[in-house]
Design a protein around this motif. Structure first.
Motif, PDB file in Angstrom:
ATOM      1  N   ASN A 195       2.264  14.437   5.807  1.00  0.00           N
ATOM      2  CA  ASN A 195       3.114  13.406   5.220  1.00  0.00           C
ATOM      3  C   ASN A 195       2.401  12.839   4.005  1.00  0.00           C
ATOM      4  O   ASN A 195       1.156  12.896   3.919  1.00  0.00           O
ATOM      5  CB  ASN A 195       3.383  12.299   6.236  1.00  0.00           C
ATOM      6  CG  ASN A 195       4.414  11.293   5.748  1.00  0.00           C
ATOM      7  OD1 ASN A 195       4.126  10.409   4.945  1.00  0.00           O
ATOM      8  ND2 ASN A 195       5.642  11.421   6.241  1.00  0.00           N
ATOM      9  N   ILE A 196       3.139  12.273   3.091  1.00  0.00           N
ATOM     10  CA  ILE A 196       2.543  11.736   1.874  1.00  0.00           C
ATOM     11  C   ILE A 196       1.498  10.651   2.166  1.00  0.00           C
ATOM     12  O   ILE A 196       0.565  10.455   1.396  1.00  0.00           O
ATOM     13  CB  ILE A 196       3.644  11.222   0.918  1.00  0.00           C
ATOM     14  CG1 ILE A 196       3.114  11.122  -0.509  1.00  0.00           C
ATOM     15  CG2 ILE A 196       4.242   9.905   1.409  1.00  0.00           C
ATOM     16  CD1 ILE A 196       4.205  10.914  -1.551  1.00  0.00           C
ATOM     17  N   ILE A 197       1.614   9.962   3.307  1.00  0.00           N
ATOM     18  CA  ILE A 197       0.629   8.923   3.634  1.00  0.00           C
ATOM     19  C   ILE A 197      -0.714   9.517   4.058  1.00  0.00           C
ATOM     20  O   ILE A 197      -1.698   8.780   4.191  1.00  0.00           O
ATOM     21  CB  ILE A 197       1.140   7.946   4.712  1.00  0.00           C
ATOM     22  CG1 ILE A 197       1.229   8.615   6.089  1.00  0.00           C
ATOM     23  CG2 ILE A 197       2.461   7.325   4.311  1.00  0.00           C
ATOM     24  CD1 ILE A 197       1.516   7.642   7.227  1.00  0.00           C
ATOM     25  N   ASP A 198      -0.784  10.840   4.239  1.00  0.00           N
ATOM     26  CA  ASP A 198      -2.027  11.496   4.652  1.00  0.00           C
ATOM     27  C   ASP A 198      -2.938  11.834   3.473  1.00  0.00           C
ATOM     28  O   ASP A 198      -4.089  12.240   3.674  1.00  0.00           O
ATOM     29  CB  ASP A 198      -1.723  12.797   5.403  1.00  0.00           C
ATOM     30  CG  ASP A 198      -0.858  12.581   6.629  1.00  0.00           C
ATOM     31  OD1 ASP A 198      -0.977  11.514   7.254  1.00  0.00           O
ATOM     32  OD2 ASP A 198      -0.059  13.490   6.955  1.00  0.00           O
ATOM     33  N   ILE A 199      -2.449  11.683   2.260  1.00  0.00           N
ATOM     34  CA  ILE A 199      -3.199  12.163   1.099  1.00  0.00           C
ATOM     35  C   ILE A 199      -4.419  11.295   0.802  1.00  0.00           C
ATOM     36  O   ILE A 199      -5.511  11.801   0.514  1.00  0.00           O
ATOM     37  CB  ILE A 199      -2.287  12.247  -0.133  1.00  0.00           C
ATOM     38  CG1 ILE A 199      -1.085  13.163   0.161  1.00  0.00           C
ATOM     39  CG2 ILE A 199      -3.060  12.764  -1.334  1.00  0.00           C
ATOM     40  CD1 ILE A 199      -1.452  14.562   0.610  1.00  0.00           C
ATOM     41  N   ALA A 200      -4.278   9.969   0.860  1.00  0.00           N
ATOM     42  CA  ALA A 200      -5.411   9.087   0.546  1.00  0.00           C
ATOM     43  C   ALA A 200      -6.602   9.316   1.482  1.00  0.00           C
ATOM     44  O   ALA A 200      -7.747   9.436   1.012  1.00  0.00           O
ATOM     45  CB  ALA A 200      -4.970   7.621   0.558  1.00  0.00           C
ATOM     46  N   PRO A 201      -6.408   9.393   2.816  1.00  0.00           N
ATOM     47  CA  PRO A 201      -7.547   9.684   3.693  1.00  0.00           C
ATOM     48  C   PRO A 201      -8.182  11.046   3.409  1.00  0.00           C
ATOM     49  O   PRO A 201      -9.394  11.217   3.537  1.00  0.00           O
ATOM     50  CB  PRO A 201      -6.939   9.643   5.103  1.00  0.00           C
ATOM     51  CG  PRO A 201      -5.710   8.828   4.970  1.00  0.00           C
ATOM     52  CD  PRO A 201      -5.185   9.104   3.602  1.00  0.00           C
ATOM     53  N   THR A 239     -16.166   9.158   1.076  1.00  0.00           N
ATOM     54  CA  THR A 239     -16.077   7.731   1.360  1.00  0.00           C
ATOM     55  C   THR A 239     -15.208   7.526   2.599  1.00  0.00           C
ATOM     56  O   THR A 239     -14.389   8.379   2.937  1.00  0.00           O
ATOM     57  CB  THR A 239     -15.450   6.952   0.184  1.00  0.00           C
ATOM     58  OG1 THR A 239     -14.119   7.423  -0.034  1.00  0.00           O
ATOM     59  CG2 THR A 239     -16.266   7.138  -1.080  1.00  0.00           C
ATOM     60  N   GLU A 240     -15.375   6.401   3.255  1.00  0.00           N
ATOM     61  CA  GLU A 240     -14.563   6.092   4.423  1.00  0.00           C
ATOM     62  C   GLU A 240     -13.193   5.579   3.992  1.00  0.00           C
ATOM     63  O   GLU A 240     -13.084   4.838   3.014  1.00  0.00           O
ATOM     64  CB  GLU A 240     -15.257   5.027   5.279  1.00  0.00           C
ATOM     65  CG  GLU A 240     -16.507   5.523   5.993  1.00  0.00           C
ATOM     66  CD  GLU A 240     -16.194   6.599   7.010  1.00  0.00           C
ATOM     67  OE1 GLU A 240     -15.150   6.477   7.710  1.00  0.00           O
ATOM     68  OE2 GLU A 240     -16.960   7.572   7.104  1.00  0.00           O
ATOM     69  N   PRO A 241     -12.133   5.964   4.688  1.00  0.00           N
ATOM     70  CA  PRO A 241     -10.812   5.389   4.400  1.00  0.00           C
ATOM     71  C   PRO A 241     -10.738   3.948   4.898  1.00  0.00           C
ATOM     72  O   PRO A 241     -11.552   3.533   5.737  1.00  0.00           O
ATOM     73  CB  PRO A 241      -9.860   6.289   5.188  1.00  0.00           C
ATOM     74  CG  PRO A 241     -10.689   6.790   6.324  1.00  0.00           C
ATOM     75  CD  PRO A 241     -12.093   6.944   5.787  1.00  0.00           C
ATOM     76  N   SER A 242      -9.785   3.209   4.395  1.00  0.00           N
ATOM     77  CA  SER A 242      -9.576   1.856   4.884  1.00  0.00           C
ATOM     78  C   SER A 242      -9.118   1.897   6.339  1.00  0.00           C
ATOM     79  O   SER A 242      -8.344   2.762   6.735  1.00  0.00           O
ATOM     80  CB  SER A 242      -8.516   1.146   4.030  1.00  0.00           C
ATOM     81  OG  SER A 242      -8.096  -0.063   4.629  1.00  0.00           O
ATOM     82  N   LYS A 243      -9.582   0.957   7.123  1.00  0.00           N
ATOM     83  CA  LYS A 243      -9.185   0.890   8.532  1.00  0.00           C
ATOM     84  C   LYS A 243      -7.714   0.511   8.694  1.00  0.00           C
ATOM     85  O   LYS A 243      -7.142   0.702   9.772  1.00  0.00           O
ATOM     86  CB  LYS A 243     -10.075  -0.108   9.267  1.00  0.00           C
ATOM     87  CG  LYS A 243     -11.532   0.335   9.360  1.00  0.00           C
ATOM     88  CD  LYS A 243     -12.388  -0.670  10.099  1.00  0.00           C
ATOM     89  CE  LYS A 243     -13.835  -0.195  10.195  1.00  0.00           C
ATOM     90  NZ  LYS A 243     -14.691  -1.174  10.904  1.00  0.00           N
ATOM     91  N   LYS A 244      -7.096  -0.002   7.640  1.00  0.00           N
ATOM     92  CA  LYS A 244      -5.689  -0.394   7.713  1.00  0.00           C
ATOM     93  C   LYS A 244      -4.740   0.761   7.394  1.00  0.00           C
ATOM     94  O   LYS A 244      -3.534   0.638   7.577  1.00  0.00           O
ATOM     95  CB  LYS A 244      -5.423  -1.567   6.755  1.00  0.00           C
ATOM     96  CG  LYS A 244      -6.144  -2.847   7.151  1.00  0.00           C
ATOM     97  CD  LYS A 244      -5.786  -3.985   6.215  1.00  0.00           C
ATOM     98  CE  LYS A 244      -6.477  -5.282   6.630  1.00  0.00           C
ATOM     99  NZ  LYS A 244      -6.113  -6.408   5.726  1.00  0.00           N
ATOM    100  N   TRP A 245      -5.272   1.871   6.909  1.00  0.00           N
ATOM    101  CA  TRP A 245      -4.422   3.000   6.571  1.00  0.00           C
ATOM    102  C   TRP A 245      -3.898   3.665   7.837  1.00  0.00           C
ATOM    103  O   TRP A 245      -4.568   3.689   8.870  1.00  0.00           O
ATOM    104  CB  TRP A 245      -5.194   4.009   5.737  1.00  0.00           C
ATOM    105  CG  TRP A 245      -5.560   3.521   4.367  1.00  0.00           C
ATOM    106  CD1 TRP A 245      -5.200   2.337   3.793  1.00  0.00           C
ATOM    107  CD2 TRP A 245      -6.370   4.203   3.418  1.00  0.00           C
ATOM    108  NE1 TRP A 245      -5.736   2.237   2.537  1.00  0.00           N
ATOM    109  CE2 TRP A 245      -6.464   3.375   2.279  1.00  0.00           C
ATOM    110  CE3 TRP A 245      -7.027   5.429   3.401  1.00  0.00           C
ATOM    111  CZ2 TRP A 245      -7.179   3.744   1.146  1.00  0.00           C
ATOM    112  CZ3 TRP A 245      -7.746   5.802   2.283  1.00  0.00           C
ATOM    113  CH2 TRP A 245      -7.816   4.968   1.158  1.00  0.00           C
TER     114      TRP A 245
END
Length: 257
Positions: free
Chosen positions: A230-236, A244-250
């Motif tokens: 899904n498009i929300i998977d791209i940032a992580p 770098t670590e992803p944001s815990k809110k993602w």
């Protein structure tokens, strides 16, 4: 192992355009990168909500942007996460509303070309030329290149028209040029924000919600996650490559192992 990322987004490019644009590099990319022709975007499938979800790794119900008008809020997206980890970022775009997808001073370098003053093809050519030059001179950790032609032609003439597939062909020419001159330590992600039908988009119809996704990287793909991308998977996923670590809110999942 590559540890820098170039992400290229073709606004409004449907998966069928990858096949029907008749560009040799589109065919080459399908064999040399990992390709998912049925990745999903978010609803409503408008440009700004999709980009907000892409960079903030949450659905519109959480970031609050449900149309092409920005809604302020407390958010931490990819650019902010990379800034906090002292990473060097660059942003090349031609749709003015995208200026709101990141907080002030979270992008190190931004280059804007107005689509109101140049023909569609010239806009993407100017962006590519400046993006290519900047990457080779400064080697940013993350670069975002936005290509608007397929969406503009979709709205003006229609998705699935001969002119639309010609626009996709032109976009893959731009993608080929920049990828052919990219330093070896870069992974590349190519995707769309949404699809389209007739002369619009924004619905829950699969033709609006399904997007193409390419990942060319030295990292191993997580097959299950990639198949259900899904498009929300791209940032992580970008954070994984850059280290770098992803944001815990993602809410998105990493598509790599």
């Amino acid at each position: 192992m590559s540890d820098k990322v170039l992400m290229i987004l073709c606004d409004g490019m449907r998966p069928d355009a990858v096949l029907k644009c008749n560009h040799p590099f589109a065919e080459k990319l399908m064999s040399t990168a990992r390709y998912n022709p049925h990745a999903q975007t978010v609803f409503p499938s408008w440009t700004l909500p999709c980009h907000m979800s892409l960079f903030h790794s949450v659905p519109p119900s959480e970031h609050g942007v449900t149309g092409n008008t920005f809604v302020p809020g407390e958010r931490k997206g990819l650019f902010e996460q990379l800034r906090d980890n002292e990473k060097f970022t660059a942003f090349f775009y031609s749709w003015g509303e995208l200026k709101d997808i990141y907080a002030p001073y979270s992008v190190c370098y931004s280059h804007f070309v107005s689509e109101e003053f140049f023909p569609h093809g010239k806009v993407t050519e100017l962006l590519e030329e400046n993006c290519e030059k900047f990457i080779n001179e400064y080697k940013p950790d993350f670069t975002f290149l936005y290509l608007e032609t397929t969406d503009s032609i979709g709205h003006e003439i229609g998705w699935g028209t001969e002119e639309y597939y010609k626009a996709a062909n032109h976009s893959f020419g731009i993608i080929e040029k920049i990828m052919s001159n990219l330093p070896e330590d870069y992974s590349v992600i190519v995707l769309a924000d949404h699809g389209g039908h007739d002369q619009t988009h924004g619905t829950e119809d699969p033709i609006d919600m399904t997007i193409p996704l390419f990942i060319k990287t030295d990292f191993e793909i997580d097959e299950e996650n990639f198949e259900n991308a899904n498009i929300i998977d791209i940032a992580p996923t970008i954070c994984k490559i850059i280290g770098t670590e992803p944001s815990k809110k993602w809410k998105g999942k990493n598509l790599l192992k």
